[in-house]
Design a protein around this motif. Structure first.
Motif, PDB file in Angstrom:
ATOM      1  N   TYR B  36      46.139  55.527  34.794  1.00 18.00           N
ATOM      2  CA  TYR B  36      47.529  55.857  34.557  1.00 18.00           C
ATOM      3  C   TYR B  36      48.418  54.738  35.066  1.00 18.00           C
ATOM      4  CZ  TYR B  36      45.917  60.731  34.087  1.00 18.00           C
ATOM      5  OH  TYR B  36      45.281  61.881  33.705  1.00 18.00           O
ATOM      6  N   PHE B  91      52.990  50.891  39.315  1.00 16.73           N
ATOM      7  CA  PHE B  91      52.052  51.612  40.175  1.00 16.73           C
ATOM      8  C   PHE B  91      50.930  52.107  39.269  1.00 16.73           C
ATOM      9  CE2 PHE B  91      50.866  53.247  44.089  1.00 16.73           C
ATOM     10  CZ  PHE B  91      50.728  54.634  44.128  1.00 16.73           C
ATOM     11  N   ILE B  93      47.388  54.125  38.815  1.00 15.29           N
ATOM     12  CA  ILE B  93      46.636  55.201  39.453  1.00 15.29           C
ATOM     13  C   ILE B  93      45.424  55.532  38.603  1.00 15.29           C
ATOM     14  CG2 ILE B  93      46.713  57.565  40.340  1.00 15.29           C
ATOM     15  CD1 ILE B  93      49.788  57.327  40.319  1.00 15.29           C
ATOM     16  N   GLY B 108      43.127  58.841  42.664  1.00 11.88           N
ATOM     17  CA  GLY B 108      43.102  57.818  43.691  1.00 11.88           C
ATOM     18  C   GLY B 108      44.480  57.656  44.316  1.00 11.88           C
ATOM     19  N   GLY B 110      46.357  55.052  44.315  1.00 10.16           N
ATOM     20  CA  GLY B 110      47.247  54.160  43.577  1.00 10.16           C
ATOM     21  C   GLY B 110      47.209  52.720  44.060  1.00 10.16           C
TER      22      GLY B 110
END
Lengths: 113, 116
Positions: B36, B91, B93, B108, B110
């Motif tokens: 993501y 960011f 992830i 996780g 990130g």
């Protein structure tokens, strides 16, 4: 069809109050509805989840209410605490290893003392 | 509980270079891993889904050649941002699912990527 709508975008609640976040979905094939809590700079963490065969699920101060006919579900945080201040995401998915999770837009909750 | 780690947690790279982000499932074998991207104050946007030993499935609009995903084992997936540019700063992830018949994904912590 895959969208999950979430409101409000932000929420300020006094300590001890009830925080309520609402979500609505369109795809009736969704059969799993989790809520995630995310603190700044961290990954999301599962808070509580519900399947559509029940209308309510409670875990501690957190309750999910689910209305299958209206295709809506909500998160209630009872006795809100400053430590609950975070961003909350509702989500929806289907069973299956490859099935993705569709996230709502997020609600930033601030609990003030 | 199921734990997913990411490395590095933060990375700064120069424009035009490539950077690799690792995602590991520490105490379970992940049948499927997901990547993501999250912009500030925004929701998570799925980039791709990967299964061990097969090619990743990318979401519409995600450049396959820019975001290379390798799922070499049941506990490791990597995301390589190639020829990074400032607009790739974000960011990132990952998440992992432990069984094909499971709903849950374990996320996780990130990785914050900054491209200068």
């Amino acid at each position: 069809q895959q969208q999950v709508k979430q409101s409000p975008q932000s929420l300020i609640v006094q300590k001890g109050g009830i925080s309520i976040i609402n979500c609505a979905y369109e795809n009736t094939a969704f059969d799993y509805f989790p809520w995630y809590q995310q603190f700044p700079g961290k990954g999301p963490a599962l808070l509580i989840a519900i399947r559509p065969d029940v209308s309510e699920k409670k875990e501690g101060r957190f309750t999910i209410s689910f209305n299958k006919s209206a295709k809506q579900f909500s998160l209630h945080i009872m006795d809100s605490q400053p430590g609950d201040s975070a961003t909350y995401f509702c989500a929806a998915s289907m069973l299956g290893g490859y099935q993705k999770v569709t996230f709502g837009t997020g609600t930033k909750l601030q609990v003030i003392p | 509980g199921a734990v997913v780690s990411q490395h590095p947690s933060r990375v700064i790279c120069k424009s035009g270079t490539s950077v690799k982000i690792e995602c590991r499932s520490l105490d379970f074998q992940a049948t499927t891993m997901f990547w993501y991207r999250q912009f500030p104050k925004k929701s998570l946007m799925l980039m791709a889904t990967s299964n061990e030993g097969s090619k990743a499935t990318y979401e519409q609009g995600v450049e396959k050649d820019k975001f290379l995903i390798n799922h070499a084992s049941l506990t490791l997936s990597t995301l390589t941002v190639t020829s990074a540019h400032p607009e790739d700063s974000s960011f990132y992830i990952c998440s992992a699912r432990d069984r094909a018949d499971s709903y849950e994904q374990y996320f996780g912590p990130g990785t914050r990527l900054t491209v200068t």
